[in-house]
Design an enzyme around this catalytic site. Structure first.
Site, PDB file in Angstrom:
ATOM      1  N   HIS A  83       0.689  -1.111   0.060  1.00 18.36           N
ATOM      2  CA  HIS A  83      -0.114   0.049  -0.026  1.00 18.36           C
ATOM      3  C   HIS A  83       1.032   1.248  -0.069  1.00 18.36           C
ATOM      4  CE1 HIS A  83      -2.881   3.098   0.958  1.00 18.36           C
ATOM      5  NE2 HIS A  83      -2.211   3.203   2.145  1.00 18.36           N
ATOM      6  N   HIS A 116       4.179   6.714   5.677  1.00 17.19           N
ATOM      7  CA  HIS A 116       3.122   7.300   6.356  1.00 17.19           C
ATOM      8  C   HIS A 116       2.233   6.439   7.343  1.00 17.19           C
ATOM      9  CE1 HIS A 116       0.686   5.284   2.864  1.00 17.19           C
ATOM     10  NE2 HIS A 116      -0.247   5.610   3.811  1.00 17.19           N
ATOM     11  N   GLU A 145       1.884   4.917  13.066  1.00 13.17           N
ATOM     12  CA  GLU A 145       0.528   4.711  13.476  1.00 13.17           C
ATOM     13  C   GLU A 145       0.332   3.071  13.668  1.00 13.17           C
ATOM     14  OE1 GLU A 145      -3.727   4.569  14.483  1.00 13.17           O
ATOM     15  OE2 GLU A 145      -2.075   6.373  14.461  1.00 13.17           O
ATOM     16  N   ASP A 146       1.005   2.362  12.640  1.00 14.33           N
ATOM     17  CA  ASP A 146       0.660   0.901  12.763  1.00 14.33           C
ATOM     18  C   ASP A 146       1.922  -0.092  12.968  1.00 14.33           C
ATOM     19  OD1 ASP A 146      -1.912   1.251  11.849  1.00 14.33           O
ATOM     20  OD2 ASP A 146      -1.273   1.453   9.648  1.00 14.33           O
ATOM     21  N   ASP A 161      -2.841   8.503  -0.798  1.00 19.92           N
ATOM     22  CA  ASP A 161      -3.528   7.455   0.140  1.00 19.92           C
ATOM     23  C   ASP A 161      -5.064   6.977   0.023  1.00 19.92           C
ATOM     24  OD1 ASP A 161      -3.147   5.612   2.469  1.00 19.92           O
ATOM     25  OD2 ASP A 161      -4.475   7.205   3.254  1.00 19.92           O
TER      26      ASP A 161
END
Length: 735
Positions: A48, A72, A76-77, A139
């Site tokens: 992605h 990006h 967060e992940d 995105d």
């Protein structure tokens, strides 16, 4: 999945000086950080951010933006931190990644207030660096391309969010290709039947027309080439969402659309645009009203092009866009392709220059955040600005003002300056006086007539179409109402202090506002004016030794119409012509409904000079004036704190009409209403409202609201009405 060297090659095609080492480090770091994570489709999660980076290479963006795209989702992940990214890739890239992390948490399809607040956060996150928005749009585009793998219950929410926020943002930034793809992908999810129907019809039309598009391309190319203009002509089919939107807006069927195919003529120089236009208009007839010059007057997102529609080969309507290659690049890629964002060598530079119109719009929108409007108002303003097309108007000095379609001179005034809008009282369009509610057209020269002391009417809010004007009118209305309440509250406090036998001093009041839990004198006055604070409490705060009023028992004067009101004896009135009136310094002067005080008259019956009157303070609404004989006053006899001393203060040089209501019983025959209206008109009364009902076959009951100057004027009208044979009775309504 794109390999490491393939990504570097994509960037190197438009930026030979790319930092290959930086791209390699980011590729490896992101791939390791996401590790074995999978997307809903089963593909490695790293695919992605890699696809997002690939989309941004098509926009020819700088190295930092490509790296931010790769990273990006890491904060967060994954276990990655901002400090680690700053250390490895630099603070600039770290700031971009953190901005994207904040945006990812926002839900832009939710309850309106929450949606509005999240939209605020989105725009604030991109305010410092527009590259955050570019990465976010890429995105979202990849997420929409893979929407089929998202759980069913989430697809519509994501598609609606894209259609409401991200597609219009892409359009406002001038990125039309991306906007159209986002709209189509959203449309396919939200209205699958409509999407499929239009797609099928387009396919059928393409098969039936055969080589029509290619034939028109050849004929256009030959016509332009014969005049020595080097050009490339490209035909294209409009997208399903664009077609559906036009069908909805114009309420027409697919078969009635005449401009499903569009053609672009790309030339080398600006002069060639107008040369090509001359060739086209000479060879084929122009469709009236369809020519627009966005080169001399660019759109707010920097879009420049000539638009025209002609009746071309085979009597087909042909929609044309004529522009240079540079204009075309900006039209397709918007702020990402703007010449201001390229350095002298032609290599990609950070899109940090804030002189473009697209970024100027973003900056103006951010400025609204500082003006304290509610989240709902901010959302309304932003959506209005995102969705509207424009008209171009000029000030008398030649300044170009761009406005949405259906804009009025009021919108124009606020676009020039908020102060001009607030003081506007009239307008001239092309030298002719027009109403402020007139719709402006392209090319209009607009002159706004202003007057000092003017306050915009609240009704303007429903007339204007720009968010800026609507927000400014709301602010001005709130400020005017607050000023009214503050003015009323100050008068109430002054008279309360006078009744207490003290001398009023704002300096003393300013020293005790802390005791009253207010931040300023105006806050205190406004609270008293709204009825949220008792004037006696203010007096006690200024003069702690004051013990409060002492009301002595008295008997109401005989025949004065007190209706046995228990608290009536504590009231003071200035009754015209009677020497025993109270000191006018302790009564609030009333001059009808004006802008200085939030005053209104009793809903049934009103009051006129000559009446003895009393004011009732209603929290949040202001003062309601009643004649002393009104039965409605009995409702307030247990609330003495709401009763205010008021007196008439009539300006003999500027007579005003005051509202009053009468009931007329007239014979039910032709011409009776005309006679009644004639009497009122001859007496210089003004009929403001009229309601009729038949009480019997012989008589009609009329309730008439009229405006009169004073009690004598009213009595004269009533006497003349009673003298008419068609009138059975006339009575004044005492609300």
């Amino acid at each position: 999945m794109m390999r490491q060297y393939e990504l570097v090659e994509r960037v190197r095609r438009y930026n030979p000086n790319t930092d290959e080492s930086l791209l390699d480090r980011a590729y490896v770091y992101a791939m390791r950080a996401h590790g074995t994570q999978k997307r809903a489709s089963g593909d490695p999660y790293f695919s992605h951010p890699l696809e997002v980076a690939a989309i941004l290479t098509d926009l020819k963006l700088d190295d930092a933006t490509i790296v931010a795209a790769l990273l990006h989702d890491t904060i967060e992940d994954t276990d990655a931190t901002r400090d680690e990214i700053d250390r490895i890739f630099g603070e600039q890239i770290g700031a971009l990644v953190e901005g994207l992390t904040k945006i990812k948490k926002l839900d832009l399809v939710s309850k309106q207030a929450k949606q509005a607040e999240n939209l605020r956060k989105l725009l604030l996150a991109i305010a410092d660096d527009v590259r955050v928005l570019l990465v976010k749009l890429a995105d979202r585009l990849h997420n929409m391309r893979t929407l089929k793998w998202v759980p069913e219950e989430k697809r519509s929410r994501v598609a609606q969010e894209t259609l409401d926020i991200y597609a219009p943002l892409a359009g406002r930034m001038g990125m039309h290709d991306m906007r159209e793809e986002l709209e189509d992908l959203s449309f396919r999810q939200l209205s699958p039947d409509a999407y499929e129907s239009i797609r099928t019809r387009l396919q059928t039309l393409k098969e039936s027309n055969g080589e029509l598009v290619a034939a028109i391309e050849r004929e256009l190319s030959d016509a332009v080439a014969q005049k020595g203009v080097a050009a490339v002509v490209k035909g294209r089919e409009k997208r399903p969402y664009s077609i559906w939107r036009k069908m909805e807006q114009k309420s027409i069927a697919f078969e009635q659309l005449s401009d499903i195919y569009g053609f672009r003529i790309l030339v080398e120089r600006m002069e060639d645009c107008y040369a090509a236009l001359g060739v086209v208009h000479t060879k084929w007839p122009l469709v009236p009203g369809r020519f627009k010059d966005y080169i001399s007057t660019p759109k707010q997102n920097d879009y420049r092009s000539l638009h025209t529609t002609v009746v071309g080969p085979g009597r087909q309507r042909v929609e044309l866009q004529i522009r240079t290659r540079e204009m075309h690049e900006i039209a397709e890629y918007g702020i990402a392709a703007h010449a201001l964002y390229k350095d002298a060598s032609g290599s990609a530079a950070a899109p940090g220059n804030r002189d473009s119109n697209a970024y100027a719009w973003l900056r103006r929108t951010i400025e609204l955040l500082a003006e304290g409007s509610s989240p709902e108002e901010f959302l309304e303003h932003t959506k209005l600005e995102l969705f509207h097309d424009q008209v171009f108007c000029f000030t008398p000095k030649g300044r170009l003002i761009t406005l949405p379609r259906r804009a009025t001179p009021i919108d124009f005034a606020y676009a020039v300056h908020t102060g001009v809008g607030d003081r506007a009282v009239g307008a001239k369009v092309n030298g002719t006086n027009v109403p402020l509610v007139s719709e402006l057209q392209n090319g209009d020269e607009v002159e706004i007539i202003t007057a000092s002391g003017q306050t915009p009417p609240a009704a303007w809010e429903s007339i204007v179409v720009t968010g800026k004007a609507r927000a400014a009118i709301r602010r001005a209305t709130r400020a005017a109402v607050r000023s009214q309440y503050a003015g009323l509250g100050k008068r109430i406090v002054e008279r309360a202090v006078a009744r207490a036998g003290k001398v009023f001093s704002e300096e003393k009041l300013g020293g005790v506002i802390g005791r009253l839990a207010r931040a300023s004198l105006e806050d205190v006055y406004a609270a008293v004016g709204r009825g949220e604070m008792r004037a006696d409490d203010v007096v006690k705060a200024i003069h702690p030794e004051w013990t409060g009023p002492r009301i002595e028992e008295r008997t109401a004067p005989h025949g004065e119409g007190w209706f046995e009101l228990e608290q009536g004896q504590s009231l003071k009135f200035k009754i015209p012509g009677i020497e025993s009136d109270p000191d006018p310094k302790t009564a609030i002067p009333i001059r009808g409904i004006n802008r200085e005080l939030p005053v209104r008259f009793a809903p049934n019956g009103g009051a006129v000079p000559g009446d003895r009157i009393v004011g009732i303070l209603t929290p949040g609404e202001g003062i309601t004036i009643y004649p002393i004989q009104s039965p409605a006053l009995q409702e307030f006899e247990e609330e003495p704190e709401r009763w205010l001393d008021v007196r008439w203060d009539i300006d003999e040089d500027d007579p005003q009409r005051f509202p009053v209501q009468i009931v007329v019983i007239a014979t039910h025959e032709p011409g009776s209403l005309a006679q009644i209206a004639q009497v009122i008109g001859e007496r210089d009364g003004n009929i403001e409202n009229l309601r009729m009902s038949s009480r019997s076959a012989d008589f009609t009951r009329m309730v008439i609201d009229i405006g009169v100057y004073d009690l004598r004027h009213l009595n004269g009208i009533i006497a003349d009405l009673r003298a008419r044979p068609v009138v059975s009775s006339v009575e004044r309504v005492n609300g």
